[in-house]
Design a protein around this motif. Structure first.
Motif, PDB file in Angstrom:
ATOM      1  N   ILE A 226       8.950  -2.235  -7.750  1.00 32.77           N
ATOM      2  CA  ILE A 226       7.573  -1.928  -8.135  1.00 32.77           C
ATOM      3  C   ILE A 226       7.438  -0.424  -8.353  1.00 32.77           C
ATOM      4  O   ILE A 226       7.861   0.372  -7.509  1.00 32.77           O
ATOM      5  CB  ILE A 226       6.580  -2.373  -7.033  1.00 32.77           C
ATOM      6  CG1 ILE A 226       6.794  -3.835  -6.651  1.00 32.77           C
ATOM      7  CG2 ILE A 226       5.146  -2.080  -7.446  1.00 32.77           C
ATOM      8  CD1 ILE A 226       6.581  -4.829  -7.749  1.00 32.77           C
TER       9      ILE A 226
ATOM     10  N   TYR B 149       0.846  -1.197   0.000  1.00 24.16           N
ATOM     11  CA  TYR B 149       0.000   0.000   0.000  1.00 24.16           C
ATOM     12  C   TYR B 149       0.877   1.240   0.000  1.00 24.16           C
ATOM     13  O   TYR B 149       1.899   1.281   0.681  1.00 24.16           O
ATOM     14  CB  TYR B 149      -0.895   0.025   1.241  1.00 24.16           C
ATOM     15  CG  TYR B 149      -1.796  -1.171   1.320  1.00 24.16           C
ATOM     16  CD1 TYR B 149      -3.081  -1.126   0.790  1.00 24.16           C
ATOM     17  CD2 TYR B 149      -1.367  -2.356   1.907  1.00 24.16           C
ATOM     18  CE1 TYR B 149      -3.919  -2.231   0.842  1.00 24.16           C
ATOM     19  CE2 TYR B 149      -2.198  -3.473   1.960  1.00 24.16           C
ATOM     20  CZ  TYR B 149      -3.466  -3.402   1.431  1.00 24.16           C
ATOM     21  OH  TYR B 149      -4.276  -4.502   1.472  1.00 24.16           O
TER      22      TYR B 149
ATOM     23  N   ARG C 288      -3.691   0.307  -2.908  1.00 32.13           N
ATOM     24  CA  ARG C 288      -2.911  -0.928  -2.995  1.00 32.13           C
ATOM     25  C   ARG C 288      -2.263  -0.943  -4.369  1.00 32.13           C
ATOM     26  O   ARG C 288      -2.940  -0.824  -5.385  1.00 32.13           O
ATOM     27  CB  ARG C 288      -3.780  -2.159  -2.800  1.00 32.13           C
ATOM     28  CG  ARG C 288      -2.913  -3.424  -2.720  1.00 32.13           C
ATOM     29  CD  ARG C 288      -3.693  -4.615  -2.317  1.00 32.13           C
ATOM     30  NE  ARG C 288      -4.409  -5.078  -3.504  1.00 32.13           N
ATOM     31  CZ  ARG C 288      -5.179  -6.142  -3.521  1.00 32.13           C
ATOM     32  NH1 ARG C 288      -5.386  -6.830  -2.428  1.00 32.13           N
ATOM     33  NH2 ARG C 288      -5.785  -6.498  -4.620  1.00 32.13           N
ATOM     34  N   VAL C 289      -0.938  -1.106  -4.406  1.00 30.52           N
ATOM     35  CA  VAL C 289      -0.198  -1.016  -5.665  1.00 30.52           C
ATOM     36  C   VAL C 289       0.380  -2.361  -6.109  1.00 30.52           C
ATOM     37  O   VAL C 289       0.825  -2.487  -7.244  1.00 30.52           O
ATOM     38  CB  VAL C 289       0.928   0.035  -5.587  1.00 30.52           C
ATOM     39  CG1 VAL C 289       0.346   1.417  -5.347  1.00 30.52           C
ATOM     40  CG2 VAL C 289       1.956  -0.314  -4.528  1.00 30.52           C
ATOM     41  N   TRP C 290       0.391  -3.362  -5.225  1.00 34.93           N
ATOM     42  CA  TRP C 290       0.955  -4.661  -5.588  1.00 34.93           C
ATOM     43  C   TRP C 290       0.473  -5.704  -4.605  1.00 34.93           C
ATOM     44  O   TRP C 290       0.178  -5.390  -3.447  1.00 34.93           O
ATOM     45  CB  TRP C 290       2.486  -4.588  -5.566  1.00 34.93           C
ATOM     46  CG  TRP C 290       3.157  -5.779  -6.178  1.00 34.93           C
ATOM     47  CD1 TRP C 290       3.834  -6.764  -5.515  1.00 34.93           C
ATOM     48  CD2 TRP C 290       3.244  -6.113  -7.557  1.00 34.93           C
ATOM     49  NE1 TRP C 290       4.331  -7.678  -6.404  1.00 34.93           N
ATOM     50  CE2 TRP C 290       3.975  -7.296  -7.675  1.00 34.93           C
ATOM     51  CE3 TRP C 290       2.751  -5.518  -8.716  1.00 34.93           C
ATOM     52  CZ2 TRP C 290       4.247  -7.902  -8.903  1.00 34.93           C
ATOM     53  CZ3 TRP C 290       3.020  -6.113  -9.930  1.00 34.93           C
ATOM     54  CH2 TRP C 290       3.763  -7.294 -10.017  1.00 34.93           C
ATOM     55  N   GLN C 291       0.416  -6.943  -5.063  1.00 34.72           N
ATOM     56  CA  GLN C 291       0.037  -8.073  -4.197  1.00 34.72           C
ATOM     57  C   GLN C 291       0.887  -9.267  -4.588  1.00 34.72           C
ATOM     58  O   GLN C 291       0.806  -9.737  -5.728  1.00 34.72           O
ATOM     59  CB  GLN C 291      -1.450  -8.409  -4.364  1.00 34.72           C
ATOM     60  CG  GLN C 291      -1.918  -9.605  -3.567  1.00 34.72           C
ATOM     61  CD  GLN C 291      -2.082  -9.293  -2.091  1.00 34.72           C
ATOM     62  OE1 GLN C 291      -2.625  -8.247  -1.748  1.00 34.72           O
ATOM     63  NE2 GLN C 291      -1.610 -10.171  -1.241  1.00 34.72           N
TER      64      GLN C 291
ATOM     65  N   VAL D  42       5.217   2.519  -8.050  1.00 37.58           N
ATOM     66  CA  VAL D  42       4.008   2.766  -7.257  1.00 37.58           C
ATOM     67  C   VAL D  42       3.013   3.673  -7.977  1.00 37.58           C
ATOM     68  O   VAL D  42       1.857   3.762  -7.562  1.00 37.58           O
ATOM     69  CB  VAL D  42       4.348   3.338  -5.858  1.00 37.58           C
ATOM     70  CG1 VAL D  42       5.192   2.356  -5.071  1.00 37.58           C
ATOM     71  CG2 VAL D  42       5.027   4.694  -5.944  1.00 37.58           C
ATOM     72  N   THR D  43       3.420   4.309  -9.064  1.00 41.98           N
ATOM     73  CA  THR D  43       2.508   5.136  -9.840  1.00 41.98           C
ATOM     74  C   THR D  43       1.713   4.288 -10.833  1.00 41.98           C
ATOM     75  O   THR D  43       0.493   4.389 -10.916  1.00 41.98           O
ATOM     76  CB  THR D  43       3.288   6.234 -10.591  1.00 41.98           C
ATOM     77  OG1 THR D  43       4.049   6.980  -9.649  1.00 41.98           O
ATOM     78  CG2 THR D  43       2.348   7.170 -11.325  1.00 41.98           C
ATOM     79  N   SER D  44       2.414   3.437 -11.570  1.00 41.68           N
ATOM     80  CA  SER D  44       1.753   2.606 -12.579  1.00 41.68           C
ATOM     81  C   SER D  44       1.297   1.251 -12.030  1.00 41.68           C
ATOM     82  O   SER D  44       0.590   0.522 -12.710  1.00 41.68           O
ATOM     83  CB  SER D  44       2.700   2.359 -13.758  1.00 41.68           C
ATOM     84  OG  SER D  44       3.784   1.538 -13.359  1.00 41.68           O
ATOM     85  N   HIS D  45       1.747   0.898 -10.807  1.00 45.18           N
ATOM     86  CA  HIS D  45       1.424  -0.382 -10.165  1.00 45.18           C
ATOM     87  C   HIS D  45       2.023  -1.557 -10.938  1.00 45.18           C
ATOM     88  O   HIS D  45       1.475  -2.646 -10.940  1.00 45.18           O
ATOM     89  CB  HIS D  45      -0.079  -0.586 -10.004  1.00 45.18           C
ATOM     90  CG  HIS D  45      -0.769   0.496  -9.256  1.00 45.18           C
ATOM     91  ND1 HIS D  45      -2.015   0.348  -8.741  1.00 45.18           N
ATOM     92  CD2 HIS D  45      -0.408   1.757  -8.931  1.00 45.18           C
ATOM     93  CE1 HIS D  45      -2.394   1.458  -8.138  1.00 45.18           C
ATOM     94  NE2 HIS D  45      -1.428   2.328  -8.251  1.00 45.18           N
ATOM     95  N   LYS D  46       3.170  -1.346 -11.571  1.00 39.34           N
ATOM     96  CA  LYS D  46       3.787  -2.391 -12.385  1.00 39.34           C
ATOM     97  C   LYS D  46       5.105  -2.871 -11.796  1.00 39.34           C
ATOM     98  O   LYS D  46       5.851  -2.089 -11.202  1.00 39.34           O
ATOM     99  CB  LYS D  46       4.033  -1.886 -13.806  1.00 39.34           C
ATOM    100  CG  LYS D  46       2.753  -1.651 -14.563  1.00 39.34           C
ATOM    101  CD  LYS D  46       3.013  -1.312 -15.997  1.00 39.34           C
ATOM    102  CE  LYS D  46       1.673  -1.108 -16.690  1.00 39.34           C
ATOM    103  NZ  LYS D  46       1.821  -0.815 -18.083  1.00 39.34           N
TER     104      LYS D  46
END
Length: 124
Positions: free
Chosen positions: A65, A24, A35-38, A67-71
């Protein structure tokens, strides 16, 4: 529950990870979170690298990761044991596990050095 938290040097954003590997990002100025990644299992390391990148350890790998693009940008590989700590400045990042410490160049995520742990530690 949250397991680890880190704050960016700018003081405006923070990141946290929960026990299930959910990452997060908190915008401390706007009072929002996303939430940006799991990915799990989380193994202990979490820190900011560049302005929009966070390092997250998943077992013996470190994910970078955005955190802007969630990639997922890249995986830092080379540890045999779970990565438990990470730290970064403007140029370099360190990752640490019980088997080695690794120094990475942030500009291209190349490995600069690694130091093996144990009684016969050597600079490689």
């Amino acid at each position: 529950p949250l397991q680890r938290v880190t704050i960016h040097s700018c003081g405006a954003i923070a990141a946290a990870v929960d026990g299930h590997g959910g990452v997060y990002v908190f915008d401390l100025l706007r009072h929002t979170r996303a939430r940006v990644w799991q990915e799990g299992p989380f193994s202990g390391a979490l820190c900011f690298a560049r302005a929009n990148e966070v390092l997250l350890s998943v077992s013996n790998k470190v994910r970078v990761i955005d955190v802007t693009s969630h990639k997922h940008l890249i995986s830092l590989l080379g540890h045999k044991a779970d990565v438990s700590f990470a730290a970064a400045n403007e140029q370099n990042a360190l990752t640490f596990s019980s088997d080695r410490l690794m120094l990475w160049q942030i500009s291209d995520w190349s490995l600069l050095r690694q130091i093996e742990s144990g009684p016969e530690a050597q600079l490689i």
